[in-house]
Design a protein around this motif. Sequence first.
Motif, PDB file in Angstrom:
ATOM      1  N   TRP A  60       0.844  -1.193   0.000  1.00 20.85           N
ATOM      2  CA  TRP A  60       0.000   0.000   0.000  1.00 20.85           C
ATOM      3  C   TRP A  60       0.882   1.247   0.000  1.00 20.85           C
ATOM      4  CZ3 TRP A  60      -5.360   0.767   0.141  1.00 20.85           C
ATOM      5  CH2 TRP A  60      -5.788   2.038   0.489  1.00 20.85           C
ATOM      6  N   GLY A  61       1.863   1.249   0.909  1.00 17.49           N
ATOM      7  CA  GLY A  61       2.789   2.386   0.997  1.00 17.49           C
ATOM      8  C   GLY A  61       3.581   2.589  -0.282  1.00 17.49           C
ATOM      9  N   SER A  62       4.000   1.507  -0.885  1.00 19.01           N
ATOM     10  CA  SER A  62       4.753   1.611  -2.132  1.00 19.01           C
ATOM     11  C   SER A  62       3.891   2.213  -3.246  1.00 19.01           C
ATOM     12  CB  SER A  62       5.262   0.231  -2.558  1.00 19.01           C
ATOM     13  OG  SER A  62       5.892   0.308  -3.811  1.00 19.01           O
ATOM     14  N   ALA A  63       2.650   1.785  -3.320  1.00 15.35           N
ATOM     15  CA  ALA A  63       1.754   2.301  -4.363  1.00 15.35           C
ATOM     16  C   ALA A  63       1.501   3.792  -4.187  1.00 15.35           C
ATOM     17  CB  ALA A  63       0.438   1.532  -4.348  1.00 15.35           C
ATOM     18  N   LEU A  64       1.440   4.245  -2.949  1.00 20.47           N
ATOM     19  CA  LEU A  64       1.191   5.660  -2.702  1.00 20.47           C
ATOM     20  C   LEU A  64       2.448   6.513  -2.880  1.00 20.47           C
ATOM     21  CD1 LEU A  64      -1.117   5.438   0.432  1.00 20.47           C
ATOM     22  CD2 LEU A  64      -1.781   5.829  -1.942  1.00 20.47           C
ATOM     23  N   ARG A  68       2.379   5.483 -10.615  1.00 24.33           N
ATOM     24  CA  ARG A  68       2.719   4.706 -11.795  1.00 24.33           C
ATOM     25  C   ARG A  68       1.481   3.935 -12.242  1.00 24.33           C
ATOM     26  NH1 ARG A  68       6.062   3.217  -7.809  1.00 24.33           N
ATOM     27  NH2 ARG A  68       5.769   1.289  -6.748  1.00 24.33           N
ATOM     28  N   PRO A  69       1.464   3.513 -13.498  1.00 19.83           N
ATOM     29  CA  PRO A  69       0.319   2.727 -13.974  1.00 19.83           C
ATOM     30  C   PRO A  69       0.161   1.464 -13.126  1.00 19.83           C
ATOM     31  CG  PRO A  69       1.768   3.329 -15.798  1.00 19.83           C
ATOM     32  CD  PRO A  69       2.469   3.729 -14.535  1.00 19.83           C
ATOM     33  N   GLY A  70      -1.048   1.067 -12.873  1.00 22.36           N
ATOM     34  CA  GLY A  70      -1.306  -0.144 -12.106  1.00 22.36           C
ATOM     35  C   GLY A  70      -1.412   0.073 -10.610  1.00 22.36           C
ATOM     36  N   GLU A 115       5.105  -6.770 -10.963  1.00 21.00           N
ATOM     37  CA  GLU A 115       4.337  -5.697 -10.316  1.00 21.00           C
ATOM     38  C   GLU A 115       4.697  -5.586  -8.836  1.00 21.00           C
ATOM     39  OE1 GLU A 115      -0.252  -5.149  -9.033  1.00 21.00           O
ATOM     40  OE2 GLU A 115       0.074  -5.633 -11.145  1.00 21.00           O
ATOM     41  N   GLY A 116       4.852  -6.707  -8.162  1.00 19.70           N
ATOM     42  CA  GLY A 116       5.173  -6.711  -6.750  1.00 19.70           C
ATOM     43  C   GLY A 116       6.561  -6.180  -6.433  1.00 19.70           C
TER      44      GLY A 116
END
Length: 148
Positions: A60-64, A68-70, A115-116
């Motif tokens: 979650w933290g990485s995505a925020l 980036r796309p995805g 993705e991970g």
Amino acid sequence: MTLLNSDRRVAWLLGIAGLLPFIGASVLAWWAPAVWQVTAIYGFTYYSAVILSFLGGVHWGSALQVPRPGNTRRLLLAMVPSLIAWPALLFDIVTGLWVLLAGFMLIGGYDLSREGREGFPSWYFKLRGLLSVVVVLLHCVVLLRLSG
């Protein structure tokens, strides 16, 4: 952004230290007095659920952190560990441990996916790999204890 070597060492030390409750509870599950064994097994299970949820929070933290796309997909997938961990605590202890074990294997597989891995330094996956293998093996140790 990269971590300094000292930060990397601290991350490794904290990661390894995070294994101590798993290790301690596993040992107590086998060799402590019976009353403590029960407490150790429940403690192991609750700690497992907390750590599995934490691993979702990492993604979650990485995505925020970096747009980036995805990211929407990653945010949704980051919720899965918590949605596995919480119900695992509602099952009987053996079923719950199997569910948690499966959750660790699933998040480990996601960590290995392209993705991970996005947004993480390569050394992080060496740490995560080691921690995941130990945690999965310790789940097997506790499950073995419960089967006997």
